[in-house]
Design an enzyme around this catalytic site. Structure first.
Site, short mmCIF file in Angstrom:
data_model
loop_
_atom_site.label_atom_id
_atom_site.label_comp_id
_atom_site.label_asym_id
_atom_site.label_seq_id
_atom_site.Cartn_x
_atom_site.Cartn_y
_atom_site.Cartn_z
CG HIS A 273 -4.48 -4.18 -35.47
ND1 HIS A 273 -4.50 -5.52 -36.20
CD2 HIS A 273 -6.41 -4.69 -35.08
CE1 HIS A 273 -5.12 -6.29 -35.68
NE2 HIS A 273 -6.38 -6.22 -35.25
CB CYS A 274 -3.98 -5.25 -30.52
SG CYS A 274 -5.56 -4.80 -32.05
CB ILE A 275 0.29 -6.49 -30.02
CG1 ILE A 275 -0.11 -7.22 -29.83
CG2 ILE A 275 2.50 -6.59 -28.68
CD1 ILE A 275 1.07 -8.87 -30.61
#
Length: 437
Positions: A273-275
């Site tokens: 969900h981020c990188i």
């Protein structure tokens, strides 16, 4: 307002609201309630609200018994009715911030949640955005919406800040409770009070910065740092393959240096969900100032092309068996974005499968954590089990997640060919049918 809030935090009279009961919001709501603060979870999905109110956990980082006990004791409840915002003193916004079809930031969930909150915001409330976003979101988007919708003034009637989530699903050491927290708010009083609220709940250090924008940028730096370094390793992996060198061995050798080097490993792409998402938020914001983040964009290009590169390598493995990609039976092992979790958000394995199917391969998947997944509106069902006969029936086994609860010895003994993109079979001695990314 500051002194009154600090007093109420110390006496645990503050009532907490958490908007968004997903991988970030539910663990945070549980920790707030465990610390002695009555907590209301808000979500637009009725199913999540029902599960929480029945004490049924659906997030890996939450202990099932903790959730059940908190619900039973009345310390934690959930609702789809945002009018209950009027009853809370602290609100954390933990909603998704994905990319749209054009790889542009989609902040619609943040906007709609803020609008819903603004209608019921009362004086003396603390509002904190935890969702990852571009620098400036808290002050440029959240603040005007809250002020206009409530008629209250930020800094005088309510406090507003940003504290980036730091959730690593499946991490056995660092959870919401003990991971250090960064807080940046509008004004010193707001920063002090919001930081005090987190200190009353968490065991990890709470680090204060001068503004929400610094905290927003800090979060993007964390994940862009990893994106860039993984991009470097992935690019060198492609070069090492041409040179006949194992990049995995290169990295293991390099990490023996006790300073100046941190190990990153290659793979079929980036997931989570981020990188894979955060660098796009920064690049999008940078263009507003006529600035191009060339290094970041280069790493994004490299990482985004890894699924195609892995399929190309798979095709060459099949060619050596005198088989074409078209019509070959391929089993993809693991669709989770990382090992030993049931989360497939942005998983590169989904793109690998999509490309394999586009090349007209006959593709199945098996993941002990994920029975089915939804991708581009379609449900995909995995096979229910693997055994020697099933493994032997495929032309190629392609490993795209390093799950620890798979019998890799059995796979090696029965597979015709294996393409291990995660180097999970590194300890197996017989490597005649194994090729590593």
């Amino acid at each position: 307002m500051k002194e009154e809030l600090l007093k109420r935090i110390n006496s645990k009279e503050i009532k907490v609201g958490v908007v968004g009961l997903g991988y970030v919001g539910l663990p945070l709501a549980v920790e707030k309630a465990k610390a002695g603060f009555k907590t209301i979870g808000f979500d637009v999905q009725e199913e999540k609200v029902r599960l929480v109110n029945e004490g049924h956990n659906y997030i890996g980082d939450v202990v099932d018994s903790d959730l059940a006990d908190l619900v039973r004791s009345g310390m934690l409840t959930a609702t789809t009715d945002f009018s209950f915002v009027k009853d809370v003193d602290f609100i954390a916004i933990c909603v998704p911030t994905p990319l749209d079809a054009h790889q542009q930031p989609d902040i619609s969930y943040v906007r709609s949640s803020t609008e819903a909150i603004s209608k019921y915001l009362t004086k003396g409330t603390m509002v904190v955005l935890e969702s990852t976003t571009y620098p400036g979101t808290t002050e440029e988007l959240i603040k005007p919406i809250l002020e206009e919708g409530s008629g209250l003034k930020c800094g005088e009637d309510f406090y507003l800040g940003f504290s980036p989530e730091r959730v690593d699903p499946g991490n056995l050491i660092y959870k919401t409770k003990n991971t250090p927290k960064v807080v940046g708010a509008i004004g010193k009083d707001a920063t002090e009070v919001i930081a005090a609220m987190y200190r009353a709940v968490l065991e990890g250090e709470v680090y204060e910065v001068s503004s929400p924008a610094v905290a927003e940028m800090e979060k993007i730096l964390e994940n862009t740092y990893r994106n860039v370094n993984i991009g470097l390793v992935n690019e060198l992996t492609m070069l090492c393959q041409k040179l006949g060198i194992s990049m995995w061995e290169v990295v293991d050798a390099a990490k023996t240096k006790p300073y100046g080097f941190q190990a990153f490993y290659p793979g079929p792409g980036l997931g989570g969900h981020c990188i894979p998402l955060d660098p796009y938020y920064l690049s999008w914001k940078a263009r507003e100032y006529g600035f191009h983040t060339s290094m970041i964009e280069s790493s994004m290009i490299i990482n985004d092309q890894m699924p195609e590169y892995c399929v190309e390598r798979a095709s060459k493995i099949l060619n050596r068996q005198m088989k074409s990609m078209k019509g070959s039976k391929i089993l993809v092992l693991g669709v989770a974005y990382k090992q030993d979790i049931d989360d497939y958000r942005e998983s590169p394995a989904l793109r690998v499968i999509e490309i394999l199917k586009r090349e007209e391969a006959d593709v199945d998947f098996y993941d002990p954590w994920i029975a089915e997944y939804k991708y581009k509106g379609e449900k995909n069902q995995g096979i229910k089990e693997i055994n020697p006969e099933i493994i032997a029936s495929y032309d190629l086994i392609m490993i795209t997640a390093a799950h620890s609860n798979i019998d890799y010895d059995m796979i090696q003994k029965n597979a015709l060919a294996i393409f291990d993109t995660k180097n999970v079979m590194k300890a197996i001695e017989n490597r005649e049918n194994i090729e590593v990314l």
